[in-house]
Scaffold this motif. Structure first.
Motif, PDB file in Angstrom:
ATOM      1  N   ARG A  62     108.125  30.113 -21.446  1.00 38.21           N
ATOM      2  CA  ARG A  62     109.583  30.022 -21.627  1.00 38.21           C
ATOM      3  C   ARG A  62     110.258  31.332 -21.227  1.00 38.21           C
ATOM      4  N   ILE A  63     109.644  32.442 -21.610  1.00 44.96           N
ATOM      5  CA  ILE A  63     110.191  33.763 -21.260  1.00 44.96           C
ATOM      6  C   ILE A  63     110.205  33.933 -19.741  1.00 44.96           C
ATOM      7  N   LEU A  64     109.051  33.694 -19.117  1.00 46.49           N
ATOM      8  CA  LEU A  64     108.927  33.939 -17.676  1.00 46.49           C
ATOM      9  C   LEU A  64     109.848  33.035 -16.852  1.00 46.49           C
ATOM     10  N   SER A  65     110.209  31.872 -17.401  1.00 50.25           N
ATOM     11  CA  SER A  65     111.131  30.992 -16.676  1.00 50.25           C
ATOM     12  C   SER A  65     112.531  31.596 -16.590  1.00 50.25           C
ATOM     13  N   LYS A  66     112.805  32.615 -17.391  1.00 49.03           N
ATOM     14  CA  LYS A  66     114.122  33.267 -17.411  1.00 49.03           C
ATOM     15  C   LYS A  66     114.135  34.578 -16.626  1.00 49.03           C
ATOM     16  N   VAL A  67     112.976  34.974 -16.077  1.00 48.89           N
ATOM     17  CA  VAL A  67     112.857  36.237 -15.348  1.00 48.89           C
ATOM     18  C   VAL A  67     112.882  35.947 -13.844  1.00 48.89           C
ATOM     19  N   LYS A  68     113.752  36.644 -13.145  1.00 50.27           N
ATOM     20  CA  LYS A  68     113.841  36.485 -11.686  1.00 50.27           C
ATOM     21  C   LYS A  68     112.944  37.531 -11.014  1.00 50.27           C
ATOM     22  N   ASP A  69     112.554  37.248  -9.787  1.00 48.57           N
ATOM     23  CA  ASP A  69     111.639  38.125  -9.049  1.00 48.57           C
ATOM     24  C   ASP A  69     112.164  39.543  -8.912  1.00 48.57           C
ATOM     25  N   ARG A  70     113.466  39.695  -8.690  1.00 54.12           N
ATOM     26  CA  ARG A  70     114.026  41.016  -8.383  1.00 54.12           C
ATOM     27  C   ARG A  70     114.248  41.886  -9.631  1.00 54.12           C
ATOM     28  N   GLU A  71     114.061  41.335 -10.807  1.00 56.08           N
ATOM     29  CA  GLU A  71     114.345  42.082 -12.027  1.00 56.08           C
ATOM     30  C   GLU A  71     113.242  43.095 -12.345  1.00 56.08           C
ATOM     31  N   TYR A  72     113.676  44.254 -12.820  1.00 60.31           N
ATOM     32  CA  TYR A  72     112.736  45.259 -13.326  1.00 60.31           C
ATOM     33  C   TYR A  72     112.558  44.944 -14.806  1.00 60.31           C
ATOM     34  N   VAL A  73     111.326  44.730 -15.240  1.00 55.81           N
ATOM     35  CA  VAL A  73     111.061  44.207 -16.583  1.00 55.81           C
ATOM     36  C   VAL A  73     110.408  45.246 -17.488  1.00 55.81           C
ATOM     37  N   PHE A  74     111.035  45.437 -18.645  1.00 56.06           N
ATOM     38  CA  PHE A  74     110.488  46.230 -19.739  1.00 56.06           C
ATOM     39  C   PHE A  74     109.978  45.240 -20.783  1.00 56.06           C
ATOM     40  N   ALA A  75     108.698  45.271 -21.092  1.00 55.80           N
ATOM     41  CA  ALA A  75     108.163  44.447 -22.176  1.00 55.80           C
ATOM     42  C   ALA A  75     108.030  45.325 -23.415  1.00 55.80           C
ATOM     43  N   LEU A  76     108.594  44.889 -24.528  1.00 51.28           N
ATOM     44  CA  LEU A  76     108.432  45.629 -25.772  1.00 51.28           C
ATOM     45  C   LEU A  76     107.080  45.268 -26.359  1.00 51.28           C
ATOM     46  N   ALA A  77     106.222  46.259 -26.492  1.00 51.99           N
ATOM     47  CA  ALA A  77     104.856  46.036 -26.954  1.00 51.99           C
ATOM     48  C   ALA A  77     104.395  47.248 -27.752  1.00 51.99           C
TER      49      ALA A  77
END
Length: 159
Positions: A62-77
């Motif tokens: 569900r999360i990944l379906s909202k992420v576009k290819d061009r976005e820089y992603v910070f995962a809180l972990a």
């Protein structure tokens, strides 16, 4: 610039919604800011390891379906790198200069983030080893993103 927070579960508490709305309003002069909620996976209290992995996988999809290819992603972990407010501000500034104007921050559900989400992330960020409810983390993260913009604008807000 576009800033997006993707969070698992629906934000219910009015005081958290009000706080996030305030930071969203403040950030509007710097960036388009949005929060996307994806449904959490219903599960019994006691889960086997396989059930936990299945819940994280479904939430991860569900999360990944909202992420576009061009976005820089910070995962809180929890295992992510800790950053000071100044370091986050510098990182956001550097990304913007480099041409990354779509930044996405991902907050997982109560079980954390699926390996696929962590793999998609460009970086992992931690707010320390303590555990916060993921709804409260949305408010804390919103404030820190706003603080980063204020640091970069040389505003006295940060003091």
């Amino acid at each position: 610039m576009n800033i997006k927070i993707i969070g698992v579960g629906k934000l219910k508490e009015k005081y958290l919604k009000d706080g996030i709305a305030e930071y969203s309003k403040r950030m509007s002069k710097f960036a388009k800011f949005e929060i996307i909620e994806v449904p959490d996976e219903r599960a019994p209290e006691q889960l086997s390891t396989a059930q936990m992995q299945q819940v994280m996988q479904k939430e991860g999809e569900r999360i990944l379906s909202k992420v576009k290819d061009r976005e820089y992603v910070f995962a809180l972990a929890i295992k992510g790198a800790e950053r000071s407010s100044e370091e986050l501000a510098a990182e956001i500034s550097e990304l913007t200069i480099r041409g990354d104007s779509d930044l996405t921050f991902i907050i997982g559900g109560s079980l954390g983030l699926a390996p696929e989400v962590l793999s998609r992330a460009d970086t992992q960020i931690s707010f320390g080893r303590f555990t916060l409810p993921h709804q409260l983390m949305r408010l804390v993260l919103s404030e820190q993103i706003y603080r980063a913009f204020m640091i970069n604008a040389h505003s006295p807000y940060h003091k």
